[in-house]
Design a protein around this motif. Structure first.
Motif, mmCIF file in Angstrom:
data_model
loop_
_atom_site.group_PDB
_atom_site.id
_atom_site.type_symbol
_atom_site.label_atom_id
_atom_site.label_comp_id
_atom_site.label_asym_id
_atom_site.label_seq_id
_atom_site.Cartn_x
_atom_site.Cartn_y
_atom_site.Cartn_z
ATOM 1 N N ASN A 1 -3.280 12.986 2.583
ATOM 2 C CA ASN A 1 -4.220 12.320 2.060
ATOM 3 C C ASN A 1 -3.801 12.184 0.496
ATOM 4 O O ASN A 1 -3.390 13.296 -0.107
ATOM 5 N N PHE A 2 -3.866 11.052 0.055
ATOM 6 C CA PHE A 2 -3.666 10.944 -1.463
ATOM 7 C C PHE A 2 -4.428 9.755 -1.985
ATOM 8 O O PHE A 2 -4.538 8.715 -1.162
ATOM 9 N N ARG A 3 -4.904 9.780 -3.248
ATOM 10 C CA ARG A 3 -5.160 8.632 -3.698
ATOM 11 C C ARG A 3 -4.279 7.642 -4.379
ATOM 12 O O ARG A 3 -3.236 7.956 -5.029
ATOM 13 N N ASP A 4 -4.215 6.484 -3.840
ATOM 14 C CA ASP A 4 -3.324 5.448 -4.309
ATOM 15 C C ASP A 4 -3.077 5.370 -5.657
ATOM 16 O O ASP A 4 -1.752 5.419 -6.407
ATOM 17 N N THR A 5 -4.172 5.451 -6.560
ATOM 18 C CA THR A 5 -3.743 5.241 -7.949
ATOM 19 C C THR A 5 -4.915 6.198 -8.659
ATOM 20 O O THR A 5 -5.760 6.496 -8.238
ATOM 21 N N VAL A 6 -4.120 6.993 -9.686
ATOM 22 C CA VAL A 6 -4.970 7.851 -10.672
ATOM 23 C C VAL A 6 -4.947 7.425 -11.897
ATOM 24 O O VAL A 6 -3.774 7.311 -12.429
ATOM 25 N N LEU A 7 -6.010 6.895 -12.625
ATOM 26 C CA LEU A 7 -5.581 6.749 -13.936
ATOM 27 C C LEU A 7 -5.119 7.800 -14.838
ATOM 28 O O LEU A 7 -5.476 8.884 -14.746
ATOM 29 N N VAL A 8 -4.284 7.232 -15.768
ATOM 30 C CA VAL A 8 -3.875 8.388 -16.958
ATOM 31 C C VAL A 8 -4.789 9.079 -17.357
ATOM 32 O O VAL A 8 -4.853 10.362 -17.436
ATOM 33 N N SER A 9 -6.066 8.549 -17.696
ATOM 34 C CA SER A 9 -7.091 9.013 -18.288
ATOM 35 C C SER A 9 -7.840 9.928 -17.561
ATOM 36 O O SER A 9 -8.654 10.969 -17.865
ATOM 37 N N GLU A 10 -7.565 9.989 -16.312
ATOM 38 C CA GLU A 10 -8.277 10.856 -15.213
ATOM 39 C C GLU A 10 -7.185 11.895 -14.746
ATOM 40 O O GLU A 10 -7.752 12.841 -14.283
ATOM 41 N N TYR A 11 -6.134 11.975 -15.121
ATOM 42 C CA TYR A 11 -5.138 12.791 -14.572
ATOM 43 C C TYR A 11 -5.010 14.151 -15.390
ATOM 44 O O TYR A 11 -4.820 14.160 -16.719
ATOM 45 N N SER B 1 0.711 -1.226 -0.213
ATOM 46 C CA SER B 1 0.021 -0.024 0.028
ATOM 47 C C SER B 1 0.819 1.152 0.041
ATOM 48 O O SER B 1 1.714 1.337 0.711
ATOM 49 N N PRO B 2 0.663 2.227 -1.024
ATOM 50 C CA PRO B 2 1.462 3.433 -0.957
ATOM 51 C C PRO B 2 1.504 4.200 0.144
ATOM 52 O O PRO B 2 2.286 4.898 0.722
ATOM 53 N N VAL B 3 0.128 4.244 0.703
ATOM 54 C CA VAL B 3 -0.321 4.899 1.943
ATOM 55 C C VAL B 3 0.731 4.220 3.121
ATOM 56 O O VAL B 3 1.235 5.178 3.717
ATOM 57 N N ASN B 4 0.756 3.240 3.085
ATOM 58 C CA ASN B 4 1.617 2.603 4.259
ATOM 59 C C ASN B 4 3.221 2.814 4.087
ATOM 60 O O ASN B 4 3.916 3.215 5.018
ATOM 61 N N ARG B 5 3.260 2.697 2.728
ATOM 62 C CA ARG B 5 4.764 3.072 2.290
ATOM 63 C C ARG B 5 5.076 4.505 2.812
ATOM 64 O O ARG B 5 6.260 4.731 3.563
ATOM 65 N N ALA B 6 4.168 5.487 2.701
ATOM 66 C CA ALA B 6 4.260 6.829 2.937
ATOM 67 C C ALA B 6 4.456 6.878 4.599
ATOM 68 O O ALA B 6 5.443 7.641 5.146
ATOM 69 N N ARG B 7 3.691 6.246 5.359
ATOM 70 C CA ARG B 7 3.701 6.297 6.761
ATOM 71 C C ARG B 7 5.075 5.825 7.516
ATOM 72 O O ARG B 7 5.644 6.346 8.224
ATOM 73 N N ALA B 8 5.475 4.838 6.844
ATOM 74 C CA ALA B 8 7.050 4.201 7.174
ATOM 75 C C ALA B 8 8.009 5.033 6.976
ATOM 76 O O ALA B 8 8.945 5.286 7.753
ATOM 77 N N LYS B 9 7.814 5.715 5.637
ATOM 78 C CA LYS B 9 9.056 6.913 5.413
ATOM 79 C C LYS B 9 8.954 7.981 6.361
ATOM 80 O O LYS B 9 10.020 8.564 6.630
ATOM 81 N N ILE B 10 7.672 8.344 6.596
ATOM 82 C CA ILE B 10 7.497 9.541 7.572
ATOM 83 C C ILE B 10 7.933 9.255 9.065
ATOM 84 O O ILE B 10 8.627 9.878 9.549
ATOM 85 N N ALA B 11 7.714 7.893 9.410
ATOM 86 C CA ALA B 11 8.113 7.586 10.746
ATOM 87 C C ALA B 11 9.591 7.549 10.790
ATOM 88 O O ALA B 11 10.366 7.937 11.485
#
Ligand SMILES: [Zn+2]
Length: 387
Positions: A49-59, A24-34
């Protein structure tokens, strides 16, 4: 033995747990911050807060650099000779609206690149009878499969010329898809077409030809394809398939065709499909004095290398024509004129209601009045004998 198995099991569970957490990117972010806060680099212990995945078509990033179009008027500094127009119900245009927009947008002449011939062509020229509109016909490819197909095509072509067709539009299906009666792909320089080309030559008609498509449409639709986002929306635009010839193969056929008919004036539409490769565009014009380029629907590619493009436009200012692809459209005129006339940087090459064709923005060329006038109308007037 039992104890050893037990500890393997615990180890593997622990390993899977860690893997699960770190997927999970959120967990990776948590670990980095810690980790960084332990080192004393950051006091913020909450991950953003961030969305794990944004589709290229929605970017759709909103640029913080605001590119303002400061021009008091979005109409061109010179009258326009629109060499790449399309009219009719498919393009949602009406004769009244077209004429009205031509007045307000300073469009002096408009070429309607029809694909129809015969009675359908007759209907169009009667419907769009504004004298400023110049109509082109096309080859009626369906007839090619019939007995004496070329003669039948030639006879319709002659009729269309009598009805007032000023030239012939050839679409990208010629080269990509059209087959000969023997089921072989019809090459652009195929000798069976000679009677048609000779007729065009003898009657001093012009050929506007759209060959292939952007080179990216011939590549795999994957993470390296710069038009990925567009091609997943329109997979039907991809020619990345053994069914189709390669991009360069069609370009070579086209080169041979241009050379085979040196007396015919060609307009190689969409910048000859070389807006991303100005060296090839330069070679094309150098080696074929009968060829001109239009800019229709390719400012997106030209505007991402504005300095080289400007140099090219100055060098070839007598061989570049103005075109926007479609009926007269105020939004398009505003963007095309901004591209040609201003030195504005990093702006959208498409209007708000039109989708992107690549994830980038463009910059303007800031051409001189002399060059602008030639591209807007002078070159086309010379080719079409208009004052
Ligand atoms: Zn077109």
């Amino acid at each position: 033995m039992k104890n050893k198995n037990h500890s393997y099991l615990i180890l593997s569970l622990l390993f899977n747990l860690i893997l699960l957490i770190f997927i999970s990117p959120v967990n990776r972010a948590r670990a980095k911050i810690a980790f960084y806060s332990i080192l004393g680099f950051s006091s913020n212990t909450n991950p953003p807060n961030f969305r794990d995945t944004v589709l290229v078509s929605e970017y759709k990033p909103k640029s913080l650099f605001e590119s303002i179009d400061a021009r008091p008027s979005k109409t061109p500094s010179f009258p326009i000779f629109e060499t790449h127009g399309h009219l009719g119900s498919f393009f949602k245009s009406t004769p009244e609206e077209v004429s009205k927009n031509m007045d307000s947008l300073r469009i002096e002449y408009l070429i309607n690149l029809n694909l129809i011939g015969g009675s359908d062509f007759q209907d169009v020229i009667q419907k769009y009878n504004d004298p400023r509109i110049i109509h082109f016909t096309s080859f009626q490819w369906d007839l090619l499969q019939e007995k004496d197909g070329i003669e039948k095509m030639l006879s319709i072509l002659k009729d269309d010329f009598k009805r007032g067709a000023r030239g012939v539009k050839l679409w990208k299906n010629f080269g990509l898809e059209i087959k000969k009666p023997d089921k072989e792909r019809l090459k652009l320089d195929d000798p069976i077409l000679e009677p048609l080309f000779r007729e065009i030559e003898n009657q001093n008609k012009i050929i506007s030809i759209h060959t292939a498509d952007p080179e990216a449409f011939f590549s795999e639709i994957d993470e390296e394809n710069e038009r990925y986002e567009e091609l997943i929306r329109h997979p039907e635009w991809s020619f990345q398939n053994e069914k189709f010839p390669k991009f360069n193969e069609i370009m070579e056929e086209r080169e041979r065709m241009f050379k085979k008919y040196p007396k015919i004036i060609f307009i190689s539409l969409h910048f000859g499909e070389y807006p991303h490769n100005l060296q090839k565009a330069d070679d094309l014009l150098t080696n074929n004095p009968n060829v001109n380029l239009d800019i229709a629907a390719r400012i997106d590619e030209l505007g991402r290398h504005p300095i080289a493009t400007k140099n090219f436009f100055v060098k070839w200012q007598d061989r570049i024509l103005f075109g926007m692809d479609g009926p007269p459209d105020p939004d398009k005129v505003a963007i095309y004129t901004r591209f040609l006339e201003t030195e504005d940087e990093y702006f959208d090459y498409h209007s708000a209601n039109k989708p992107r064709k690549g994830l980038w923005k463009i910059s303007g060329l800031g051409l001189s009045p002399i060059t602008l006038e030639k591209i807007y109308n002078g070159n086309a007037k010379r080719i079409f004998g208009k004052k």
